[in-house]
Write a protein that holds these residues in place. Structure first.
Motif, PDB file in Angstrom:
ATOM      1  N   PHE A  89      34.961  41.740  37.920  1.00 63.65           N
ATOM      2  CA  PHE A  89      33.741  42.040  38.683  1.00 63.65           C
ATOM      3  C   PHE A  89      33.872  43.489  39.119  1.00 63.65           C
ATOM      4  O   PHE A  89      34.698  43.779  39.991  1.00 63.65           O
ATOM      5  CB  PHE A  89      33.607  41.118  39.901  1.00 63.65           C
ATOM      6  N   HIS A 147      37.379  44.973  39.886  1.00 62.39           N
ATOM      7  CA  HIS A 147      38.278  43.915  40.367  1.00 62.39           C
ATOM      8  C   HIS A 147      38.503  42.879  39.264  1.00 62.39           C
ATOM      9  O   HIS A 147      37.552  42.274  38.764  1.00 62.39           O
ATOM     10  CB  HIS A 147      37.672  43.252  41.607  1.00 62.39           C
ATOM     11  N   ALA A 157      39.175  39.490  38.453  1.00 62.17           N
ATOM     12  CA  ALA A 157      39.210  38.174  39.104  1.00 62.17           C
ATOM     13  C   ALA A 157      40.083  37.207  38.318  1.00 62.17           C
ATOM     14  O   ALA A 157      40.751  36.346  38.887  1.00 62.17           O
ATOM     15  CB  ALA A 157      37.797  37.618  39.241  1.00 62.17           C
ATOM     16  N   PRO A 197      46.139  30.525  46.448  1.00 61.66           N
ATOM     17  CA  PRO A 197      45.494  30.901  47.710  1.00 61.66           C
ATOM     18  C   PRO A 197      44.023  31.262  47.501  1.00 61.66           C
ATOM     19  O   PRO A 197      43.602  31.559  46.383  1.00 61.66           O
ATOM     20  CB  PRO A 197      46.294  32.117  48.183  1.00 61.66           C
ATOM     21  N   SER A 198      43.275  31.246  48.573  1.00 61.33           N
ATOM     22  CA  SER A 198      41.856  31.575  48.531  1.00 61.33           C
ATOM     23  C   SER A 198      41.662  32.976  47.934  1.00 61.33           C
ATOM     24  O   SER A 198      42.413  33.892  48.243  1.00 61.33           O
ATOM     25  CB  SER A 198      41.323  31.511  49.967  1.00 61.33           C
ATOM     26  N   GLY A 199      40.695  33.098  47.038  1.00 60.00           N
ATOM     27  CA  GLY A 199      40.385  34.401  46.453  1.00 60.00           C
ATOM     28  C   GLY A 199      41.221  34.773  45.240  1.00 60.00           C
ATOM     29  O   GLY A 199      41.077  35.871  44.706  1.00 60.00           O
ATOM     30  N   CYS A 200      42.082  33.855  44.760  1.00 60.18           N
ATOM     31  CA  CYS A 200      42.975  34.208  43.646  1.00 60.18           C
ATOM     32  C   CYS A 200      42.293  34.084  42.290  1.00 60.18           C
ATOM     33  O   CYS A 200      42.875  34.452  41.274  1.00 60.18           O
ATOM     34  CB  CYS A 200      44.254  33.378  43.687  1.00 60.18           C
ATOM     35  N   GLY A 201      41.078  33.507  42.245  1.00 57.56           N
ATOM     36  CA  GLY A 201      40.357  33.456  40.972  1.00 57.56           C
ATOM     37  C   GLY A 201      40.144  32.060  40.413  1.00 57.56           C
ATOM     38  O   GLY A 201      39.667  31.910  39.286  1.00 57.56           O
ATOM     39  N   LYS A 202      40.437  31.027  41.188  1.00 57.55           N
ATOM     40  CA  LYS A 202      40.342  29.639  40.696  1.00 57.55           C
ATOM     41  C   LYS A 202      38.909  29.279  40.284  1.00 57.55           C
ATOM     42  O   LYS A 202      38.674  28.771  39.192  1.00 57.55           O
ATOM     43  CB  LYS A 202      40.821  28.651  41.777  1.00 57.55           C
ATOM     44  N   THR A 203      37.962  29.537  41.190  1.00 58.84           N
ATOM     45  CA  THR A 203      36.578  29.175  40.901  1.00 58.84           C
ATOM     46  C   THR A 203      36.037  29.981  39.731  1.00 58.84           C
ATOM     47  O   THR A 203      35.314  29.457  38.874  1.00 58.84           O
ATOM     48  CB  THR A 203      35.705  29.364  42.158  1.00 58.84           C
ATOM     49  N   THR A 204      36.404  31.253  39.655  1.00 56.84           N
ATOM     50  CA  THR A 204      35.957  32.081  38.529  1.00 56.84           C
ATOM     51  C   THR A 204      36.476  31.506  37.213  1.00 56.84           C
ATOM     52  O   THR A 204      35.732  31.419  36.235  1.00 56.84           O
ATOM     53  CB  THR A 204      36.440  33.536  38.717  1.00 56.84           C
TER      54      THR A 204
END
Ligand code: ADP
Ligand code: MG
Length: 355
Positions: free
Chosen positions: A13, A16, A18, A37-44
């Motif tokens: 992105f 960045h 992701a 951890p939160s923000g590490c790219g799991k959902t992406t």
């Protein structure tokens, strides 16, 4: 039947990254937890697999068929992927049965087949008694089950779940974990289950992929992840314990690694063939025990803090040879020393981090 294969997968992105250089094969029927951890790219990563994001590097294959590479995307509805998110997104004006049957209706299934599949999905998720209710009249756990049934009804060979239990309270989560495990047993679907909760990942998964800053750190069975973490990040993220700087001297005849730790010689486990030199070692609380302070091969230390954990006390110990270091040891309440006391630590094991 669906094997999932990610090759050198990347998504940026702006500047960045992701998701970066992800290599992962999930076997047909496997339950893989994606943990980080939160923000590490799991959902992406999950959105890439589902087809809501386009990769800018690498490729994705489902059941041997390439579904994405830069510039070539199969749309989500043609990937036969089931999705369950933490927000249930149920139709409020429809009953449970109507919500569950909706995807079948859209797909234009004949009525008899629709009823058969709908009722099977309601039975699998234990919702037979709630078929006529509206979502507003259900608990959070029941709503999550409706979302699961609605995904299940399409009989997808690959199911992606993004923190499906994050909104539920602790007791309900434990019950729902069992349901997910049962759901997996019954359907044999390949499952990728995103969570930031390591206990949840350990309870459910055949293997866990640990993600950090867009990259996979390690993919391994829960026990291997705990006992043989590949990186300091994994050692720190999974379970409890201490990371210490040490010197690998070499391997002994029985395969154990000889290590110098603060002028003491200890024997730890290490990946065979690892080169001698400075290393970081992971010491889990159960690998340490308290003993008299001045015995041979014993590390004298002082108790900095003692925190009651119910039945056991978590001791933060400062070795005399290394005042900047800190070791965690869990001691039964009855024998736990208090703050300021001088103790000895016997090191019964540990793991040399390979990288
Ligand atoms: N659509 C987007 N546009 C810009 N940045 C995004 C977008 N989606 C996610 N990100 C960023 O990518 C990183 C990974 O996000 P995400 O995959 O949601 O992480 P996780 O699910 O592990 O919490 C975060 O830094 C997030 O801010
Ligand atoms: Mg997320």
């Amino acid at each position: 039947m669906a094997e999932l294969r990610l090759q050198n997968l990347g998504k940026r992105f702006g500047d960045h990254a992701a998701v970066e250089a992800v290599e992962l094969t999930v076997a047909d029927g496997e339950f893989l937890a994606l943990l980080g951890p939160s923000g590490c790219g799991k959902t992406t990563l999950l959105r890439l697999i589902a087809g809501f994001e386009e990769p800018d590097a690498g490729s994705i294959s489902i059941a041997g068929r390439e579904v994405a590479r830069p510039g070539r995307q199969l749309p989500p509805e043609e990937r036969r992927v089931g999705l369950v998110f933490q927000s249930y997104a149920l139709w409020p004006h429809m009953s449970v049965a109507e919500n569950v049957a909706y995807p079948l209706k859209v797909a234009g299934l004949p009525r008899a087949e629709l009823v058969r599949r709908r009722d099977a999905a309601l039975a699998t998720t234990g919702l037979e008694g709630f078929a006529g209710r509206r979502p507003a009249d259900l608990s959070g756990g029941q709503r999550q089950r409706v979302a699961l049934a609605r995904c299940l009804v399409m009989e997808p060979p690959l199911v992606l779940l993004d923190e499906p239990l994050a909104n539920l309270d602790v007791h309900l989560r434990a019950a729902m974990q069992e349901e997910f495990a049962g759901f997996h047993d019954k359907t044999g679907a390949t499952m990728v289950y995103i969570t930031h909760d390591q206990a949840e990942a350990m309870a459910l998964a055949d293997r866990i992929a640990v993600m950090h800053q867009g990259r996979l750190q390690q993919v391994a069975a829960p026990r291997a992840l705990y006992n043989e973490p590949a990186t300091a990040m994994v050692a720190g993220f999974i379970g409890e314990g201490s990371l210490v700087e040490a010197e690998l001297l070499g391997f002994e005849a029985d395969g154990r690694a000889a290590v110098t730790l603060w002028d003491r010689r200890v024997r730890l486990r290490a990946r065979p063939g690892q080169a001698p030199g400075p290393v970081v070692a992971s010491l889990r609380p159960e690998q340490l025990s308290l003993t008299a302070p001045d015995g041979p091969d014993v590390l004298p230390a002082r108790v900095r803090r003692a925190v009651y954990r119910g039945g056991r006390v978590a001791l933060d110990l400062v070795p005399e040879a290394a005042p900047e270091a800190s070791l965690l040891l869990l001691e039964p309440e009855a024998t736990a020393p208090g703050p300021g006391e001088r103790v000895g630590i016997a090191i019964g094991g540990g793991w040399v981090i390979p990288e």
